[in-house]
Design an enzyme around this catalytic site. Structure first.
Site, mmCIF file in Angstrom:
data_model
loop_
_atom_site.group_PDB
_atom_site.id
_atom_site.type_symbol
_atom_site.label_atom_id
_atom_site.label_comp_id
_atom_site.label_asym_id
_atom_site.label_seq_id
_atom_site.Cartn_x
_atom_site.Cartn_y
_atom_site.Cartn_z
ATOM 1 N N GLN A 103 2.580 8.009 -5.613
ATOM 2 C CA GLN A 103 3.646 7.354 -4.873
ATOM 3 C C GLN A 103 3.992 6.010 -5.512
ATOM 4 O O GLN A 103 3.144 5.380 -6.154
ATOM 5 C CB GLN A 103 3.233 7.154 -3.408
ATOM 6 N N ARG A 128 0.833 -1.205 0.000
ATOM 7 C CA ARG A 128 0.000 0.000 0.000
ATOM 8 C C ARG A 128 0.863 1.248 0.000
ATOM 9 O O ARG A 128 1.848 1.336 0.735
ATOM 10 C CB ARG A 128 -0.913 0.036 1.238
ATOM 11 N N VAL A 129 0.486 2.197 -0.860
ATOM 12 C CA VAL A 129 1.014 3.553 -0.797
ATOM 13 C C VAL A 129 -0.182 4.475 -0.647
ATOM 14 O O VAL A 129 -1.311 4.100 -0.967
ATOM 15 C CB VAL A 129 1.855 3.919 -2.042
ATOM 16 N N SER A 130 0.057 5.689 -0.182
ATOM 17 C CA SER A 130 -1.063 6.554 0.202
ATOM 18 C C SER A 130 -1.733 7.287 -0.953
ATOM 19 O O SER A 130 -2.854 7.755 -0.816
ATOM 20 C CB SER A 130 -0.595 7.575 1.250
ATOM 21 N N SER A 131 -1.055 7.411 -2.093
ATOM 22 C CA SER A 131 -1.648 8.160 -3.199
ATOM 23 C C SER A 131 -1.178 7.606 -4.536
ATOM 24 O O SER A 131 -0.228 6.821 -4.611
ATOM 25 C CB SER A 131 -1.283 9.651 -3.097
#
Length: 212
Positions: A15, A9-12
């Protein structure tokens, strides 16, 4: 036969998740068993995470890069961890701290293992949530400073490009849900419907011009 899966998972959308993916592959995880979300960790309403959870069965093993990749909400992290490791009876390993966060080790210790796991999990989940709050605070402070200097321009407006048009059409044709469309575009609900409104207004304008 038990599966080995990886969750990244990355936040946006902007990324890069490559580092996490390479870690999963180094553990021999096949591409089809690597689930990737590009979304905030504030909750677990994430398409790929929910898909992985539905796909998960007893005896499966899930690798995550670190606990904060799982999420950043204190209560939700604990609930999700326990659901996977105790209700489904699968296992989770955090690669950045395998000594503390390998559910297989806690299970082998019986009741005392559950107690130790709960304590470690509570501590690290709390730290993850506090870090999320600090990030939001730093962002808010940065915006205030930028505004005071006349440099804050708000979020960059997302263009209505060919990708949006394609996903919009697929959604309107009933092939995907609005939630799926938002995930594919990396847009929040309000932003998505604002873009839809702009796009449809533009279509109506173009149609009217042709009729004139």
């Amino acid at each position: 036969m038990p599966k080995t899966m990886g969750y990244c998972r990355v936040s946006s959308m902007d990324q890069n998740e490559t580092r996490q993916i390479l870690k999963m592959k180094s553990h021999g995880i096949d591409d089809r068993y690597i689930f990737i979300d590009k979304k905030s960790g504030k909750d677990f309403n994430r398409l790929e995470y929910q898909l992985m959870k539905r796909f998960c069965e007893e005896g499966d093993l899930i690798y995550i890069d670190s606990l904060d990749r799982l999420g950043r909400n204190y209560d939700d992290i604990i609930n999700e961890w326990k659901y996977i490791t105790r209700k489904i009876n699968a296992n989770i390993v955090c690669l950045d701290n395998e000594t503390l966060f390998d559910s297989r080790k806690f299970k082998s210790m019986g009741d005392i293992g559950k107690l130790m796991e709960d304590q470690f999990l509570s501590l690290l989940s709390y730290v993850a949530e506090q870090e999320r709050k600090k990030i939001k605070q730093r962002q808010a402070e940065g915006i205030i400073i930028a505004k005071s200097r006349g440099k804050y321009k708000g979020r960059k407006k997302i263009e209505i490009n060919s990708k949006f048009q394609k996903i919009y059409t697929t959604w309107k044709d009933g092939e995907i849900t609005a939630t799926n469309a938002m995930e594919l575009l990396g847009l929040k609900r309000n932003t998505f419907y604002r873009r839809v409104k702009e796009y449809e207004a533009n279509l109506r304008s173009q149609l009217k011009q042709r009729e004139d």
